[in-house]
Design a protein around this motif. Structure first.
Motif, PDB file in Angstrom:
ATOM      1  N   GLU A  78       0.724  -1.710   0.246  1.00  0.00           N
ATOM      2  CA  GLU A  78       0.202   0.236   0.115  1.00  0.00           C
ATOM      3  C   GLU A  78       1.045   1.126   0.150  1.00  0.00           C
ATOM      4  O   GLU A  78       2.411   0.892   0.339  1.00  0.00           O
ATOM      5  CB  GLU A  78      -0.996   0.002   1.208  1.00  0.00           C
ATOM      6  N   VAL A  79       0.147   2.245  -0.422  1.00  0.00           N
ATOM      7  CA  VAL A  79       0.719   3.430  -0.372  1.00  0.00           C
ATOM      8  C   VAL A  79       0.233   4.562   1.233  1.00  0.00           C
ATOM      9  O   VAL A  79      -1.165   4.411   0.292  1.00  0.00           O
ATOM     10  CB  VAL A  79       0.851   4.428  -1.132  1.00  0.00           C
ATOM     11  N   PRO A  80       0.756   4.705   1.626  1.00  0.00           N
ATOM     12  CA  PRO A  80       0.194   5.642   2.845  1.00  0.00           C
ATOM     13  C   PRO A  80      -0.030   6.978   2.400  1.00  0.00           C
ATOM     14  O   PRO A  80       0.268   7.323   1.801  1.00  0.00           O
ATOM     15  CB  PRO A  80       1.066   5.458   3.874  1.00  0.00           C
ATOM     16  N   MET A  81      -0.888   8.057   3.706  1.00  0.00           N
ATOM     17  CA  MET A  81      -1.433   8.971   3.163  1.00  0.00           C
ATOM     18  C   MET A  81       0.178   9.910   2.664  1.00  0.00           C
ATOM     19  O   MET A  81       1.185  10.149   3.151  1.00  0.00           O
ATOM     20  CB  MET A  81      -1.827   9.422   3.972  1.00  0.00           C
ATOM     21  N   ASN A  82      -0.224  10.775   2.214  1.00  0.00           N
ATOM     22  CA  ASN A  82       0.836  11.274   1.369  1.00  0.00           C
ATOM     23  C   ASN A  82       0.692  12.780   2.388  1.00  0.00           C
ATOM     24  O   ASN A  82      -0.113  14.003   1.905  1.00  0.00           O
ATOM     25  CB  ASN A  82       0.319  12.163  -0.161  1.00  0.00           C
ATOM     26  N   MET A  83       1.312  12.766   2.947  1.00  0.00           N
ATOM     27  CA  MET A  83       1.572  13.726   4.291  1.00  0.00           C
ATOM     28  C   MET A  83       2.510  15.080   3.505  1.00  0.00           C
ATOM     29  O   MET A  83       1.996  16.457   4.110  1.00  0.00           O
ATOM     30  CB  MET A  83       1.759  13.711   5.550  1.00  0.00           C
ATOM     31  N   THR A  84       3.015  15.143   2.605  1.00  0.00           N
ATOM     32  CA  THR A  84       3.268  16.610   1.887  1.00  0.00           C
ATOM     33  C   THR A  84       2.525  17.168   1.054  1.00  0.00           C
ATOM     34  O   THR A  84       1.134  16.992   0.746  1.00  0.00           O
ATOM     35  CB  THR A  84       4.385  16.108   0.735  1.00  0.00           C
ATOM     36  N   ASP A  85       2.978  18.966   0.662  1.00  0.00           N
ATOM     37  CA  ASP A  85       1.718  19.302   0.332  1.00  0.00           C
ATOM     38  C   ASP A  85       1.900  19.624  -1.865  1.00  0.00           C
ATOM     39  O   ASP A  85       1.748  20.400  -2.440  1.00  0.00           O
ATOM     40  CB  ASP A  85       2.214  20.978   0.464  1.00  0.00           C
ATOM     41  N   GLU A  86       2.666  18.277  -2.092  1.00  0.00           N
ATOM     42  CA  GLU A  86       2.979  18.223  -3.226  1.00  0.00           C
ATOM     43  C   GLU A  86       2.475  16.283  -3.770  1.00  0.00           C
ATOM     44  O   GLU A  86       2.275  16.418  -2.986  1.00  0.00           O
ATOM     45  CB  GLU A  86       3.910  18.460  -3.740  1.00  0.00           C
ATOM     46  N   GLU A  87       2.206  16.414  -5.433  1.00  0.00           N
ATOM     47  CA  GLU A  87       1.925  15.143  -5.657  1.00  0.00           C
ATOM     48  C   GLU A  87       2.928  14.585  -6.063  1.00  0.00           C
ATOM     49  O   GLU A  87       4.258  14.865  -5.744  1.00  0.00           O
ATOM     50  CB  GLU A  87       0.967  15.639  -6.995  1.00  0.00           C
ATOM     51  N   ARG A  88       2.775  13.061  -5.628  1.00  0.00           N
ATOM     52  CA  ARG A  88       3.562  11.959  -5.486  1.00  0.00           C
ATOM     53  C   ARG A  88       3.297  11.041  -7.125  1.00  0.00           C
ATOM     54  O   ARG A  88       1.859  11.106  -7.471  1.00  0.00           O
ATOM     55  CB  ARG A  88       3.686  11.004  -4.598  1.00  0.00           C
ATOM     56  N   ILE A  89       4.290  10.869  -7.895  1.00  0.00           N
ATOM     57  CA  ILE A  89       3.682  10.430  -9.769  1.00  0.00           C
ATOM     58  C   ILE A  89       4.635   8.935  -9.447  1.00  0.00           C
ATOM     59  O   ILE A  89       5.970   9.290  -9.064  1.00  0.00           O
ATOM     60  CB  ILE A  89       3.938  11.542 -10.551  1.00  0.00           C
ATOM     61  N   SER A  90       3.808   8.420  -9.707  1.00  0.00           N
ATOM     62  CA  SER A  90       4.542   7.233  -9.730  1.00  0.00           C
ATOM     63  C   SER A  90       4.192   6.517 -11.299  1.00  0.00           C
ATOM     64  O   SER A  90       2.777   6.682 -11.687  1.00  0.00           O
ATOM     65  CB  SER A  90       4.160   6.006  -8.696  1.00  0.00           C
ATOM     66  N   VAL A  91       4.299   5.167 -12.341  1.00  0.00           N
ATOM     67  CA  VAL A  91       4.185   4.786 -12.755  1.00  0.00           C
ATOM     68  C   VAL A  91       4.562   2.983 -13.022  1.00  0.00           C
ATOM     69  O   VAL A  91       5.514   2.563 -12.236  1.00  0.00           O
ATOM     70  CB  VAL A  91       5.354   5.270 -14.025  1.00  0.00           C
ATOM     71  N   SER A  92       3.081   1.797 -12.570  1.00  0.00           N
ATOM     72  CA  SER A  92       3.309   0.739 -12.100  1.00  0.00           C
ATOM     73  C   SER A  92       2.795  -0.166 -13.357  1.00  0.00           C
ATOM     74  O   SER A  92       2.467   0.288 -14.319  1.00  0.00           O
ATOM     75  CB  SER A  92       2.054   0.858 -11.000  1.00  0.00           C
ATOM     76  N   PHE A  93       3.131  -1.061 -13.079  1.00  0.00           N
ATOM     77  CA  PHE A  93       2.529  -2.589 -13.933  1.00  0.00           C
ATOM     78  C   PHE A  93       3.224  -3.207 -13.231  1.00  0.00           C
ATOM     79  O   PHE A  93       2.998  -3.854 -12.623  1.00  0.00           O
ATOM     80  CB  PHE A  93       4.111  -2.093 -14.583  1.00  0.00           C
ATOM     81  N   ASN A  94       2.337  -4.637 -14.809  1.00  0.00           N
ATOM     82  CA  ASN A  94       2.320  -5.700 -14.234  1.00  0.00           C
ATOM     83  C   ASN A  94       2.310  -7.163 -15.612  1.00  0.00           C
ATOM     84  O   ASN A  94       2.242  -6.032 -16.548  1.00  0.00           O
ATOM     85  CB  ASN A  94       0.777  -6.717 -13.932  1.00  0.00           C
TER      86      ASN A  94
END
Length: 208
Positions: free
Chosen positions: A188-204
């Motif tokens: 899981e990804v816990p809550m983003n506690m910063t003031d900016e966006e967290r960007i990722s690219v996931s895949f299977n």
């Protein structure tokens, strides 16, 4: 009589490397700009996120052709193919005459306060994420011991327990890194506690 010994069995492997380590250069700024461009134009994805209470944006339910839309995603896939092959070799998979092939790839833009709840990736073999924008102090990836449901009578681990004995492990990746794990591993990804966006690219990746 031999001396007593303790060894680890049934190990859960986690692969971590720079995306560019396999010889494919990826422009991080171009990749980030491409993620935002796709998110802005993907009305179906925006609607799905709103209807399902999904924080921020994901292309998971709307787009299946990112490598066709933007050449940089094809470069990402070229690099990922090599990383996944290296991980499969480490896992000593007997793949026979079949290969692990990309099944799907999608963008995640997690806003301040956003979370991705605990989940697995059914029907896949290898899953992972490469990281595009990671504001300082943003959420680490939280990995759960797959044996946890069977430990209902076990005491909790000490806070300073060795990493391989902990019930949860937090991994804080950096921009440009890729993490791979077997798809049955709950994360899981816990809550983003910063003031900016967290960007990722996931895949299977699937077999066959």
């Amino acid at each position: 009589m031999p001396m007593s010994q303790i060894k680890s069995l049934f190990v859960t492997r986690l692969y971590r490397a720079a995306l560019s380590e396999q010889g494919v250069a990826i422009d991080a700024n171009e990749l980030e700009a491409s993620c935002y461009s796709i998110a802005e134009d993907d009305e179906a994805g925006q609607d799905w996120c709103e209807e399902n209470g999904y924080p921020g944006y994901t292309s998971y339910a709307s787009l299946t052709d990112l490598p066709w839309r933007f050449p940089i995603f094809q470069d990402v896939v070229t690099a990922l193919d090599k990383h996944v092959a290296a991980f499969a070799e480490d896992l000593e998979f007997d793949l026979g005459d079949k290969e692990l092939k990309l099944e799907d790839i999608w963008i995640n833009i997690l806003p301040p306060g956003g979370v991705h709840s605990s989940h697995i990736h059914p029907h896949s073999v290898i899953s992972g994420t490469t990281y595009v924008a990671m504001p300082e102090g943003t959420s680490a990836l939280k990995l759960e011991d797959p044996r946890l449901p069977m430990m209902m009578a076990a005491p909790t681990r000490r806070k300073d327990a060795r990493e391989e004995l902990r019930s949860f492990v937090y991994v804080a990746p950096e921009v440009g890194e890729v993490l791979l794990w077997e798809s049955w591993l709950r994360h899981e990804v816990p809550m983003n506690m910063t003031d900016e966006e967290r960007i990722s690219v996931s895949f299977n990746y699937a077999w066959g």
